[in-house]
Design a protein around this motif. Sequence first.
Motif, mmCIF file in Angstrom:
data_model
loop_
_atom_site.group_PDB
_atom_site.id
_atom_site.type_symbol
_atom_site.label_atom_id
_atom_site.label_comp_id
_atom_site.label_asym_id
_atom_site.label_seq_id
_atom_site.Cartn_x
_atom_site.Cartn_y
_atom_site.Cartn_z
ATOM 1 N N GLU A 205 0.830 -1.204 0.000
ATOM 2 C CA GLU A 205 0.000 0.000 0.000
ATOM 3 C C GLU A 205 0.870 1.262 0.000
ATOM 4 N N ILE A 206 1.890 1.292 0.829
ATOM 5 C CA ILE A 206 2.779 2.451 0.915
ATOM 6 C C ILE A 206 3.549 2.626 -0.390
ATOM 7 N N PRO B 45 3.023 6.444 11.950
ATOM 8 C CA PRO B 45 4.190 7.276 12.269
ATOM 9 C C PRO B 45 5.091 7.449 11.041
ATOM 10 N N TYR B 46 5.675 8.617 10.915
ATOM 11 C CA TYR B 46 6.532 8.958 9.773
ATOM 12 C C TYR B 46 7.649 7.930 9.594
ATOM 13 N N LYS B 47 8.351 7.616 10.677
ATOM 14 C CA LYS B 47 9.484 6.689 10.603
ATOM 15 C C LYS B 47 9.049 5.292 10.168
ATOM 16 N N SER B 48 7.867 4.888 10.585
ATOM 17 C CA SER B 48 7.349 3.578 10.194
ATOM 18 C C SER B 48 7.109 3.529 8.683
ATOM 19 N N VAL B 49 6.498 4.576 8.157
ATOM 20 C CA VAL B 49 6.241 4.656 6.712
ATOM 21 C C VAL B 49 7.566 4.703 5.963
ATOM 22 N N GLU B 50 8.500 5.498 6.458
ATOM 23 C CA GLU B 50 9.807 5.621 5.818
ATOM 24 C C GLU B 50 10.524 4.264 5.769
ATOM 25 N N HIS B 51 10.477 3.530 6.874
ATOM 26 C CA HIS B 51 11.126 2.219 6.939
ATOM 27 C C HIS B 51 10.457 1.225 5.984
ATOM 28 N N ARG B 52 9.127 1.182 5.986
ATOM 29 C CA ARG B 52 8.411 0.238 5.120
ATOM 30 C C ARG B 52 8.624 0.558 3.637
ATOM 31 N N LEU B 53 8.653 1.839 3.304
ATOM 32 C CA LEU B 53 8.892 2.228 1.908
ATOM 33 C C LEU B 53 10.311 1.847 1.497
#
Length: 168
Positions: free
Chosen positions: A122-123, A144-152
């Motif tokens: 999804e991301i 959380p921003y960091k979570s999205v950044e890590h998953r991307l």
Amino acid sequence: MQNDKFGIIANYYSEHYDEIKAFIAKNTLYALETEDIVQNVFVRLLSSNKMITPLTMPSLVFTVARNLIFDYWRHRKTVEEYEHYVVSRTGEASDALSVYSAVEINELLEKGIARLSGSQREIYRLNISEGLQVSEISERLSLPYKSVEHRLGSARKEIRNYMRRMLA
């Protein structure tokens, strides 16, 4: 306030279009994309949150134009490197059968995306398909921003490795 911004941009566009087009054409060696780049300059200005006044307009226009010209040349360099890679791998510059078609590459990409976890998929799609930044994805999905950044980042790495294996 917003209408003032649009009016300033519209006036500047109509009065300086030829000047900006000449600047971009000169710096892109009169590429076919010159008019597209000029349009993108003003689209970016229309969608920006910066304060725009008649005094700041010229510097904003030429800064955005310069950045888009840099993007154009970076893209050209990448395309040329890929063409060089294809030629060096196949030994032929125009053998259409030795190069994957866009449809085949897109199918491989879709298979790679299907291999991602649900949240990564999804991301990744929001970033690639809709062009959203990490902060925008974070807000939209309430993560959380960091979570999205890590998953991307993980998704990109996995897709890169998958495509590298499949196209080798």
